[in-house]
Write an enzyme that holds these catalytic residues in place. Sequence first.
Site, mmCIF file in Angstrom:
data_model
loop_
_atom_site.group_PDB
_atom_site.id
_atom_site.type_symbol
_atom_site.label_atom_id
_atom_site.label_comp_id
_atom_site.label_asym_id
_atom_site.label_seq_id
_atom_site.Cartn_x
_atom_site.Cartn_y
_atom_site.Cartn_z
ATOM 1 N N THR A 159 26.955 -20.912 -13.938
ATOM 2 C CA THR A 159 28.222 -21.483 -13.462
ATOM 3 C C THR A 159 27.960 -22.415 -12.287
ATOM 4 O O THR A 159 27.313 -22.031 -11.315
ATOM 5 C CB THR A 159 29.183 -20.339 -13.050
ATOM 6 O OG1 THR A 159 29.330 -19.484 -14.182
ATOM 7 C CG2 THR A 159 30.540 -20.881 -12.622
ATOM 8 N N GLN A 200 11.749 -35.328 0.598
ATOM 9 C CA GLN A 200 11.732 -35.803 1.995
ATOM 10 C C GLN A 200 12.055 -37.291 2.083
ATOM 11 O O GLN A 200 12.175 -37.834 3.169
ATOM 12 C CB GLN A 200 10.359 -35.544 2.646
ATOM 13 C CG GLN A 200 9.971 -34.079 2.757
ATOM 14 C CD GLN A 200 10.725 -33.340 3.877
ATOM 15 O OE1 GLN A 200 11.431 -33.923 4.701
ATOM 16 N NE2 GLN A 200 10.583 -32.022 3.917
ATOM 17 N N GLY A 239 14.975 -28.274 -4.320
ATOM 18 C CA GLY A 239 13.776 -29.014 -4.665
ATOM 19 C C GLY A 239 12.785 -28.177 -5.461
ATOM 20 O O GLY A 239 12.150 -28.669 -6.398
ATOM 21 N N THR A 240 12.654 -26.918 -5.098
ATOM 22 C CA THR A 240 11.687 -26.045 -5.782
ATOM 23 C C THR A 240 12.034 -25.932 -7.258
ATOM 24 O O THR A 240 11.171 -26.104 -8.129
ATOM 25 C CB THR A 240 11.696 -24.649 -5.115
ATOM 26 O OG1 THR A 240 11.315 -24.818 -3.743
ATOM 27 C CG2 THR A 240 10.745 -23.690 -5.804
ATOM 28 N N ALA A 298 19.613 -31.104 -0.918
ATOM 29 C CA ALA A 298 20.652 -31.490 0.063
ATOM 30 C C ALA A 298 20.309 -31.066 1.494
ATOM 31 O O ALA A 298 20.710 -31.730 2.447
ATOM 32 C CB ALA A 298 21.991 -30.878 -0.339
ATOM 33 N N HIS A 299 19.546 -29.974 1.630
ATOM 34 C CA HIS A 299 19.408 -29.416 2.982
ATOM 35 C C HIS A 299 18.446 -30.179 3.897
ATOM 36 O O HIS A 299 18.289 -29.834 5.072
ATOM 37 C CB HIS A 299 19.070 -27.914 2.940
ATOM 38 C CG HIS A 299 17.656 -27.577 2.581
ATOM 39 N ND1 HIS A 299 16.718 -27.247 3.524
ATOM 40 C CD2 HIS A 299 17.030 -27.497 1.391
ATOM 41 C CE1 HIS A 299 15.580 -26.964 2.915
ATOM 42 N NE2 HIS A 299 15.742 -27.112 1.610
ATOM 43 N N CYS A 352 7.313 -23.631 4.316
ATOM 44 C CA CYS A 352 6.982 -22.654 3.277
ATOM 45 C C CYS A 352 5.632 -22.015 3.521
ATOM 46 O O CYS A 352 5.372 -20.904 3.107
ATOM 47 C CB CYS A 352 6.946 -23.331 1.927
ATOM 48 S SG CYS A 352 8.168 -24.594 1.759
ATOM 49 N N ASN A 406 5.917 -34.042 3.382
ATOM 50 C CA ASN A 406 6.666 -33.198 4.330
ATOM 51 C C ASN A 406 5.879 -32.851 5.591
ATOM 52 O O ASN A 406 6.450 -32.586 6.638
ATOM 53 C CB ASN A 406 7.141 -31.911 3.646
ATOM 54 C CG ASN A 406 6.059 -31.226 2.853
ATOM 55 O OD1 ASN A 406 5.332 -31.851 2.080
ATOM 56 N ND2 ASN A 406 5.908 -29.939 3.041
#
Length: 381
Positions: A237, A179, A70-71, A200-201, A326, A151
């Site tokens: 990659t 979120q 996201g960052t 994804a996390h 964060c 969040n």
Amino acid sequence: MEQIYCDYNATTPIHPIVKERMISLMDTFGNPASIHGIGQEAERVLVESKEVIAEFLNCSPENLIFTSGGTESNNTVLFQLLAEKISNKPERKLICSEIEHSSISEYSTFLKKSGIEVVYIPVDPQGFVNLEELQKEITKNSLVSIIWANNEIGTIQNIEKISEIVKDAGAELHVDATQALGKVAIDLSSLHIHWLTATAHKIYGPRGIGLLYRRAYTRFAPMLIGGGQQEDQRAGTENHLLMAGFAEAINQRKVEMAEESIRLRSLKTKLINEIISRFEFAQINGPIDERGLAGTINVTFHGVENEMLLLYLDMAGISISTGSACSSRTFKASRVLNAIGRSDLEAFSSVRISLGRESTETHVDRLVEKLSEIIGRIRKE
Ligand code: PLP
């Protein structure tokens, strides 16, 4: 001692099926850019992963760029303004809310220092963006960046309305859906959105993989430049293993999202009712109805230092948070809580409890019991 995890907005455990899928691909090691068969095997995983996610968002796979999270996606969108300034293109104004994630708010400060105009739109006491202010500030040359679901306090913005305002002004809209993805229905075909950020996390997928949706023909300068991967939009990659994990997490959301949302909302209601009835000095932050995320509860316990509460709960095997992950290691009061009218002192007495797919009623009961015990002790000290 059983560990009770109530910090799903910080990150989520990997879904067992996602884990299985990633393990099954461990030996698919080729570089997706290689022309030979081994490379092409990895390329197929990448292409299929994009297709799964695109179908979920109702957009074309060509509009999706994989990022590291996201960052990076948020930074990439705001980087556009900097790139335009550097190349002497007509400058644009950034409009964002006062409750953006730090990957937007800190970057906006950086843009401001670089001479770019930045405007912050205030929010109401529930965390909803003031739409009249947005109407007043918006111009054709604006990039509007709004967090879909907050969040810290879980406020879900009226993105449909915001996208109409942006469309009428002929401006561009970026939505940070980090979120919201997998919790709120997202249909990109029906909204005037140019950019969308996801990761994804937060949905039981792996760490280190995110997504940036870019509407067709939206002007673009890549932030990472190199080998031309992902149609020159993001060099480096590609990690097809993480991409497959992201796609599998989406597949699982399709199956689990609706039922989980109902279950979490009922756990949230139970927890809020318990908190309100037991602690007359407690105050809930953010919407308690369906305009707030189903699993997010933010509460101010007046007179209780949040750090101390968090540490005692941790010792009792319960993980919660004092705000966003964060910023929980800094000693600054939460910007989000300040923006909805909480003082610094109140912000330092607030905690975020975020529930997820493994949360149960027993967890909520144990949490309430421990809250009573610990808060009683802290207030006596
Ligand atoms: N945006 C929001 C709303 C978030 O909650 C987070 C993570 O906490 C991010 C962006 C950053 O995402 P990532 O951790 O994938 O960089």
